[in-house]
Design an enzyme around this catalytic site. Structure first.
Site: not given
Ligand code: NDP
Ligand code: 2IT
Length: 447
Positions: A113, A128, A168, A243, A379
């Site tokens: 990330q 995370k 997530d 998703n 985001s």
């Protein structure tokens, strides 16, 4: 010491310091493979323990999450938040609820990330979190009680300028809602910017739900474009049915490709007519059922519980489920069957051996930290809207997402060329992202 030997020494040190965390070692090792070239040209990046500092999270929080099920029994799960690096902005990254979550998994995801966020060019640090909680088979009330308990500890560590979690695996708008509600209660403030992936009526952004899948399709479209190809007429496989997978399928179909297979943890379905997205959505999103029921809803489809979705011949392969789901055997099958492009929608779904095989076979391969950045990009757009108390249209937000994905593609390609490896997206993404974080670390002193 030569660059390769230095990188190997750093890596052995990290393995020794972080025993029993194979996924974290794998993520670090992938980055280090690319760093050798950078260190040959710019050895100063290995000075001042910069690389060791980058591989050590700034903070790791592990906490107890007790909750009560509908029958009154008490359960205890383990919650995690790894705040990897905040040199470019507040820690940012999702929360995963899955029974196999452990510290090593959260660290690998946080490490990925950090560099993904750097690659976006936006002011975001990396982090995370998650828990070894399995939302499957739980009632809404149970999920709510778990989320409230989880946030009762997490709220101390997050905030719009501190750390901004999102979803997530296993965390969608339902879980974000329960967590945001509890955060609001505990802090007595409507801190919209403390969490992203919110619902539209309570501070969310248009396109965030769709963003990772749409972004992946935009990135692949850039890869195709660079090779004078297009989605038209291409057969595509998208693994997973969550998703990321659902919105990838939606956008690939809009762009002219045909997704002929997808999967979930129970097996996979093949539908040469093209996956019927509405049927799949009803099954997976609305009813949270297993994918095998798709074959009973859509007569042209067949379901397989054994074998691998990667056995199905395709032009484009998009792993969108979970880490290490595409191994070397699958890579060899895909190449034998004529795959032309592979891009990661999930985080680290391709094993190192498979990734190297694609490279040796000359198949363009986009790593997740570039190709799946659309989620975190949007985001960041949600954070911008929250900060300015604004709400943008779908078209405007989608346009920004597409532009940011195009920029990431250019950054990867440009850096790969600069380092003498044209078309190597892994190298381009790793070096561009690493330099961005490392330069800021150097500027801010020994921190
Ligand atoms: P979801 O929980 O929505 O969906 C995960 C899907 O993967 C489910 O359909 C699940 O099946 C399936 N799955 C899990 N394990 C396997 C397996 N071994 N083989 C086949 N299918 C499997 O998660 P997301 O779609 O949000 O996340 C998917 C990946 O994308 C993860 O790696 C995540 O880290 C990454 N990602 C997510 C982003 C986001 O914004 N959500 C952003 C960037 C990356 P089942 O339904 O049976 O559980
Ligand atoms: O892996 C990822 O990029 C995500 N799960 C989304 C992170 C975010 O903060 O939107």
């Amino acid at each position: 010491m030569r660059a390769a030997a230095r990188a190997e020494a750093f890596f052995q040190d990290i393995v020794a310091r972080n025993a029993g965390e194979p996924e974290f070692h794998q993520a670090v090792s992938c980055l280090f493979e690319s760093l050798v070239l950078l260190l040959e040209r710019a050895p100063h990046y290995a000075d001042a323990a910069l690389i060791q500092r980058l591989c050590e999270p700034e903070r790791q929080v592990i906490f107890r999450v007790p909750w009560q099920d509908d029958l009154g029994a008490i359960h205890v799960n383990r919650g995690f938040r790894v705040q990897f690096n905040s040199v470019l902005g507040p820690y940012k990254g999702g929360l995963r609820f899955h029974p196999r979550v452990n510290l090593g998994i959260v660290k690998f995801l946080g490490f990925e990330q950090l560099f993904k966020n750097a690659l976006t060019g936006l002011p975001l640090g990396g982090g995370k979190g998650g828990a070894d909680f399995d939302p499957k088979g739980k009632s809404d009330a149970e999920v709510m009680r778990f989320c409230q308990s989880f946030m009762t500890e997490l709220y101390r560590h997050i905030g719009p300028d501190v750390d901004v979690p999102a979803g997530d695996v296993g965390v969608g708008v339902r879980e974000i809602g329960y967590m945001f509600g509890q955060h609001k209660r505990l802090t007595n403030s409507y801190a919209s910017g403390a969490i992203t992936g919110k619902g539209l009526s309570w501070g969310g952004s248009r396109v965030r739900k769709e963003a990772t899948g749409y972004g992946l399709a935009y990135f692949v479209s850039e890869m195709l474009d660079a090779r004078d190809l297009a989605f038209d007429g291409c057969k595509v496989i998208v693994s997973g049915a969550g998703n990321v997978a659902l919105h990838t399928i939606e956008k690939v179909h809009q762009m002219g490709g045909t997704v002929i297979a997808c999967s979930d943890s129970s097996g996979y379905i093949v539908d040469e007519q093209g996956i019927d997205l509405e049927a799949l959505r009803t099954l997976k999103e609305a009813r949270r059922r297993s994918i095998h029921e798709y074959a009973t809803l859509v007569p042209s489809a067949r379901y397989r519980a054994d074998g691998s979705v990667w056995d199905v011949p395709c032009d484009i392969a998009l792993p969108c489920a979970t880490q290490n789901e595409l191994d070397e055997t699958a890579a060899r099958t895909l190449v034998k069957n004529g795959v032309r492009i592979v891009a990661e929608g999930a985080n680290m779904p391709t094993t190192p051996e498979a990734r190297r095989y694609f490279r040796s076979a000359g198949i363009p391969f986009a790593p997740g930290k570039a190709a799946n950045a659309g989620g975190v990009v949007t985001s960041a757009l949600e954070m911008q809207q929250n900060a300015s108390r604004d709400s943008w249209s779908f078209e405007d937000t989608d346009e920004r997402l597409a532009t940011l994905m195009r920029n990431i593609h250019e950054r990867c390609i440009g850096t790969a060329e600069e380092y003498g490896r044209p078309g190597d997206y892994v190298l381009g993404a790793n070096i561009a992202a690493f330099k961005k974080v490392a330069d800021a670390m150097i500027a801010l002193g020994i921190i």
